[in-house]
Design an enzyme around this catalytic site. Structure first.
Site, PDB file in Angstrom:
ATOM      1  N   TYR A 168     -21.751  -9.651  -8.814  1.00  0.00           N
ATOM      2  CA  TYR A 168     -21.213  -9.515 -10.175  1.00  0.00           C
ATOM      3  C   TYR A 168     -20.131 -10.557 -10.431  1.00  0.00           C
ATOM      4  O   TYR A 168     -19.292 -10.822  -9.587  1.00  0.00           O
ATOM      5  CB  TYR A 168     -20.603  -8.133 -10.372  1.00  0.00           C
ATOM      6  CG  TYR A 168     -21.618  -7.022 -10.450  1.00  0.00           C
ATOM      7  CD1 TYR A 168     -22.547  -6.972 -11.486  1.00  0.00           C
ATOM      8  CD2 TYR A 168     -21.623  -6.014  -9.499  1.00  0.00           C
ATOM      9  CE1 TYR A 168     -23.467  -5.934 -11.562  1.00  0.00           C
ATOM     10  CE2 TYR A 168     -22.535  -4.973  -9.571  1.00  0.00           C
ATOM     11  CZ  TYR A 168     -23.462  -4.935 -10.602  1.00  0.00           C
ATOM     12  OH  TYR A 168     -24.361  -3.911 -10.676  1.00  0.00           O
TER      13      TYR A 168
ATOM     14  N   LYS B 235      -1.670  15.660   5.555  1.00  0.00           N
ATOM     15  CA  LYS B 235      -1.964  15.694   4.115  1.00  0.00           C
ATOM     16  C   LYS B 235      -3.187  14.812   3.831  1.00  0.00           C
ATOM     17  O   LYS B 235      -3.597  14.015   4.694  1.00  0.00           O
ATOM     18  CB  LYS B 235      -0.752  15.215   3.324  1.00  0.00           C
ATOM     19  CG  LYS B 235      -0.282  13.809   3.638  1.00  0.00           C
ATOM     20  CD  LYS B 235       1.069  13.520   2.984  1.00  0.00           C
ATOM     21  CE  LYS B 235       1.588  12.152   3.376  1.00  0.00           C
ATOM     22  NZ  LYS B 235       2.972  11.936   2.900  1.00  0.00           N
TER      23      LYS B 235
ATOM     24  N   ARG C 232      12.920  10.254  -5.674  1.00  0.00           N
ATOM     25  CA  ARG C 232      11.696  10.949  -6.074  1.00  0.00           C
ATOM     26  C   ARG C 232      12.028  12.444  -6.125  1.00  0.00           C
ATOM     27  O   ARG C 232      12.197  13.005  -7.192  1.00  0.00           O
ATOM     28  CB  ARG C 232      10.556  10.679  -5.085  1.00  0.00           C
ATOM     29  CG  ARG C 232      10.138   9.211  -5.007  1.00  0.00           C
ATOM     30  CD  ARG C 232       8.881   9.045  -4.161  1.00  0.00           C
ATOM     31  NE  ARG C 232       9.009   9.729  -2.869  1.00  0.00           N
ATOM     32  CZ  ARG C 232       8.104   9.707  -1.907  1.00  0.00           C
ATOM     33  NH1 ARG C 232       6.972   9.022  -2.084  1.00  0.00           N
ATOM     34  NH2 ARG C 232       8.288  10.340  -0.774  1.00  0.00           N
TER      35      ARG C 232
HETATM   36  C1  LIG Z   1       3.589  11.554   4.146  1.00  0.00           C
HETATM   37  C2  LIG Z   1       4.926  11.992   4.616  1.00  0.00           C
HETATM   38  C3  LIG Z   1       5.355  11.688   5.912  1.00  0.00           C
HETATM   39  C4  LIG Z   1       4.541  10.828   6.856  1.00  0.00           C
HETATM   40  O1  LIG Z   1       4.715   9.478   6.515  1.00  0.00           O
HETATM   41  P1  LIG Z   1       4.000   8.303   7.355  1.00  0.00           P
HETATM   42  O2  LIG Z   1       4.549   7.071   6.750  1.00  0.00           O
HETATM   43  O3  LIG Z   1       2.533   8.450   7.143  1.00  0.00           O
HETATM   44  O4  LIG Z   1       4.402   8.502   8.764  1.00  0.00           O
HETATM   45  C5  LIG Z   1       6.576  12.175   6.322  1.00  0.00           C
HETATM   46  N1  LIG Z   1       7.340  12.925   5.495  1.00  0.00           N
HETATM   47  C6  LIG Z   1       6.973  13.226   4.238  1.00  0.00           C
HETATM   48  C7  LIG Z   1       7.852  14.038   3.373  1.00  0.00           C
HETATM   49  C8  LIG Z   1       5.751  12.769   3.753  1.00  0.00           C
HETATM   50  O5  LIG Z   1       5.378  13.077   2.508  1.00  0.00           O
END
Ligand SMILES: *Cc1c(COP(=O)(O)O)cnc(C)c1O
Length: 358
Positions: free
Chosen positions: A255, A35, A130
């Site tokens: 800044y 992702k 969630r």
């Molecule tokens: C992003 C995600 C993962 C991977 O998680 P990591 O902590 O990056 O290993 C696994 N399962 C789901 C549902 C996710 O959204």
């Protein structure tokens, strides 16, 4: 003449980290999570790096289609499922697995009269609150899916909040595991539970599929350092010193004049700023390498530049190599100094940064 800021991706590190994930996962099959543009590394590199994975998992339907266009033949999983009934046509056409986490998604399926076969991943909310069906609602969601002729495989899925910190009093890992076990009792389908933290730290969790993300990119989900897990950084962000100032005691940098020199100093300007994805909230003292020597940032990060202390870096000059994170400087250390996590830094790499293969 491009800016000297470059993210270099080591495909062999992705491959190496996948092997580490496999070695922890024992017999489980692997969804390599790609992702967010493969956590900033690029989808196409994800395909090359994770060719040995059993499938690729992600969030964005359009990128799932892109994976097919790029030639990925093995399974693809949409971790949040579809966002609209109209997406069903796409998942059938591209042969995508997808999560089912709410009753609305089941209704879309029931009403669509699809020709299938569809492989779905029924998500349980085992305490993270969630997405997903509560344990007591899980069985009836399962039965509704089973009654849909196009649905073929149903994988039993949940997600852990604290696999890197199993005794977290807010939601101990064991409590989530128990709720999951109760909710699926009697169902014999395959299970999909583990993210990186669970894969690395909890081999005792029974799962037919694991879903590692962050570890594949060579950063840690927590618990221990990436290096201690044998992981190699896949992304190294490098730039150069583009200007040098010699300042006296009492002079300020950048800044807001957040850093005031207590003694004479040599300050380098690095071509990398928050518009590149470097965190603006990185405080004075965030680690950075110049010509391989470890030093620190001073003053506020600006849009296109940040400043570093060169006082103790002999020979530093305009053109000196700077490592912001990656090989030689774990992204987790930089993230920790900036009050965030490696995930956020990788994913926030801005589109204007050139990304190249090692
Ligand atoms: C992003 C995600 C993962 C991977 O998680 P990591 O902590 O990056 O290993 C696994 N399962 C789901 C549902 C996710 O959204």
């Amino acid at each position: 003449m491009p800016r000297p800021l470059v993210a270099t991706i080591d495909i062999s590190a992705l491959q190496h980290n996948l092997r580490i994930a496999k070695s922890h996962a024992l017999d489980a099959k692997i969804w390599a999570v790609v992702k967010a543009n493969a956590y900033g590394h690029g989808l196409e590199r994800g395909i090359r790096g994770f060719a040995e994975a059993d499938g690729l998992a992600l969030i964005e339907p359009e990128n799932a289609l892109r994976l097919r266009e790029l030639g990925w033949q093995k399974p693809i999983l949409l971790l949040e499922g579809i966002f609209d009934a109209a997406d069903l046509e796409t998942v059938v056409r591209a042969r995508l697995d997808f999560a089912i986490h709410c009753v609305e998604q089941i209704v879309w399926l029931e009403q669509a009269r699809l020709s299938g076969p569809l492989d779905v991943h029924l998500k349980m909310n085992s305490g993270m609150n969630r997405l997903g069906f509560k344990p007591e609602a899980y069985r009836s969601a399962y039965q509704r899916l089973r009654a849909i002729p196009a649905v073929q495989k149903i994988t039993l899925m949940t997600h852990f909040a604290n696999a890197d910190e199993p005794l977290n009093p807010g939601l101990p890992l064991q409590q989530q595991v128990q709720r999951f076990e109760q909710g699926i009792s009697g169902l014999s389908e395959e299970r999909s539970v583990a993210n990186s933290a669970a894969d690395l730290m909890h081999p005792e969790l029974k799962s037919d599929w694991v879903r590692p993300g962050i570890m594949l990119y060579g950063a840690t989900p927590g618990g221990a350092s990436a290096e201690q897990f044998g992981l190699k950084p896949a992304m190294t962000l490098t730039s150069k010193i583009i200007g040098i100032q010699r300042i006296g005691a009492g002079e300020a940098i950048g800044y807001g004049s957040r850093f005031v020199a207590a003694a004479p100093m040599v300050i380098g300007a690095v071509a990398c700023g928050y518009a590149d994805g470097y965190p603006r909230h990185a405080p004075n003292g965030t680690p950075v390498l110049v010509d391989g020597v470890r030093t620190v940032t001073v003053g506020r990060v600006s849009m296109d530049m940040l400043s570093v202390d060169l006082t103790s870096v002999p020979g530093a000059a305009v053109g000196s190599a700077v490592t912001l994170w990656g090989k030689g400087l774990p992204i987790d250390e930089v993230a920790h100094a900036a009050g965030t996590i490696g995930y956020e830094l990788m994913c926030a790499l801005a589109a204007r940064v050139k990304v190249v293969d090692l």
